[in-house]
Design an enzyme around this catalytic site. Structure first.
Site, PDB file in Angstrom:
ATOM      1  CB  SER A 168      -0.921   0.010   1.217  1.00 18.26           C
ATOM      2  OG  SER A 168      -0.170   0.387   2.357  1.00 18.26           O
ATOM      3  CE  LYS A 169      -1.497   6.947  -3.105  1.00 18.64           C
ATOM      4  NZ  LYS A 169      -2.720   6.342  -3.612  1.00 18.64           N
ATOM      5  NE  ARG A 170       0.549   0.180   6.025  1.00 17.09           N
ATOM      6  CZ  ARG A 170       1.310  -0.834   6.368  1.00 17.09           C
ATOM      7  NH1 ARG A 170       2.490  -0.618   6.909  1.00 17.09           N
ATOM      8  NH2 ARG A 170       0.913  -2.073   6.176  1.00 17.09           N
TER       9      ARG A 170
END
Ligand code: GLU
Length: 475
Positions: free
Chosen positions: A240-242
């Site tokens: 994911s983006k994180r």
């Protein structure tokens, strides 16, 4: 028959690195087998499938160097053909009209829930007379799925996967408004495009069972399936983006090279022994479905970065210089250190960068770093001096530069060897180490504390500019 594979993204915006890996595996398989790699845009969700989202897919694939054969197929344009196939299934008795109203379906679900049963359409309109239908209900068309036995997917990666008939209800093929469902459209398109191998994420494995039922109902040749493992973040959680950048073009902006991305993405789920670095040609030669593992791949951002550094160092210097020159003007949007600056290239920028590129390339892990390190030689106008370089330019260092300028002015042969000799002579005469002279020289010549060798820099800048920069900081 040579394999025909496809990449079939649903446009959602930027091309995701997970999708890019699927595209790469398909492209590699086509290249390896002498087959064809086709592109189909699954743009049936009108809201998400904007022109910009579709263009982002083309842009991402082009940047990665994954050329597709012929024109991309737009799924939305094929709805009449999808309906035609459903008509054929109706005529053959493999599909039927279901006149359940939303209330009927809700009631069915509520009962199944209350009885602790899985929620499935119970097939109540399979053999019922349409004359029984309530007025005003637009029928959906459902597949008459086998009620007994099992559906087998002999997957090239996941092995044999079996789905009992009870697990698969009579799926909708055509909605009440006449629009085809995703499940139907995929099969019809894959059939019409003569797809022989479907290589895609394992999240589509359950769909494969339903799609298989449509192939069998139509009597069509079933393609080979290869469902590849998902990509996780370095911590093992869903990517994911994180974890880091997710879009392919974000990587372009971060200064990653397409060949580094290809090498890295190829390694996500596929392996050739313990090899870490392989060229695209080698990957094509070695890539095959049995080399794909079943366990989820972990995206290692550090590894990608170090591969990128490797590809910067091994790139063709002339090509790299051209790319750097194209990137320097983009620095204000790519590197916060240049934010808000107006960029003008020096008339000698190209020649200087070409001279220094082998040395500059050794120090950079991404193209932005490389462009930033090249900026002191590429930009017109007064040289900016950063804080660290400024700190080196103490009064005694400036005085030393003042004694250095006449020494260098007297050098006739403006070459690395002659300049090196002249600076060494001065250092010895002043009982200094070479570095004691070189560091202030570097600060004055580049405005930085790291750069290619100072003599190489002097040669690249040329006598006039080199001496002018030293003079500007000398006292
Ligand atoms: N459009 C689907 C997706 O983007 C892929 C469908 C397929 O490969 O069969 O996930």
């Amino acid at each position: 028959m040579a394999p025909i594979v496809r990449f079939a993204p649903s446009p959602t915006g930027d091309l995701h690195i997970g999708s890019a890996r699927t595209a790469l595996f398909n492209w590699l398989y086509a290249k390896h087998t002498g087959g064809q790699f086709l592109l189909r845009i699954e743009d049936t969700d009108a809201e998400r499938s904007t022109t910009a989202a579709i263009d982002a897919i083309y842009e991402g694939l082009r940047w990665l160097g994954l050329a597709w054969h012929g024109d991309a197929v737009l799924q939305s344009k094929r709805a009449p053909r999808h309906r035609e196939v459903v008509e054929a299934m109706l005529a053959a008795g493999n599909a039927y009209r279901c006149y359940c109203s939303p209330a009927d379906l809700e009631e069915m679900r509520a009962q199944q829930k209350a009885g602790g049963l899985p929620m499935r359409y119970d097939g109540r309109w399979r053999d019922r007379d349409p004359a029984d239908a309530q007025a005003g209900v637009k029928p959906v068309i459902r597949l008459k799925a086998p009620r007994t036995g099992e559906t087998l997917i002999a997957d090239q990666v996941q092995g044999d996967v079996r789905f009992a008939a009870e697990q698969l209800d009579d799926m909708v093929l055509l909605r009440g408004d006449g629009s085809p469902t995703y499940m139907l459209a995929v099969v019809v398109d894959d059939h019409d495009m003569d797809i022989t191998h479907i290589i895609r994420g394992v999240d589509h494995l359950n769909n494969a069972a339903r799609q298989m039922q449509i192939y069998l109902a139509m009597g069509w040749r079933v393609p080979v399936f290869a469902h590849i493992p998902l990509i996780h973040g370095p911590d093992g959680a869903k990517l994911s983006k994180r974890h880091g950048a997710q879009g392919v073009m974000e990587y372009e902006k971060l200064g990653y090279r397409p060949e580094a991305m290809r090498n890295y993405l190829a390694k996500l789920g596929w392996a050739h022994g313990d090899d870490e670095i392989f060229s695209t040609d080698q990957t094509i030669q070695w890539f095959d479905l049995p080399g794909i593992g079943r366990s989820a791949a972990r995206f290692d951002y550090d590894k990608l970065r170090s591969l990128n550094g490797h590809y910067i160092q091994s790139a063709d210097p002339a090509q790299l210089a051209t790319e750097v020159l194209a990137r320097v003007p983009r620095l204000p949007e790519l590197d916060p250190a240049f934010a808000g600056q107006t960029i003008a290239l020096h008339p000698q920028a190209a020649a200087r960068i070409r001279t220094l590129i082998p040395d500059l390339a050794k120090r950079a892990k991404d193209m932005n770093e490389l462009a930033s390190n090249a900026a002191p030689f590429a930009l017109a106008g007064p040289l900016p001096v950063d804080a660290k370089a400024e700190a080196l330019l103490k009064p005694e260092a400036r005085a030393l530069l003042g004694r250095l300028v006449p020494v260098l002015s007297a050098v006739n042969d403006w070459s690395v060897t002659a300049l090196d000799a002249a600076v060494r002579t001065l250092a010895e005469a002043e009982s200094l180490k070479l570095g004691d002279v070189a560091q202030p020289m570097r600060a004055a010549l580049t405005g930085r504390t790291t750069s290619p060798g100072v003599f190489e820099v002097l040669v690249a800048l040329g006598r006039n500019e080199g001496l002018a920069r030293l003079r500007a900081q000398a006292r």
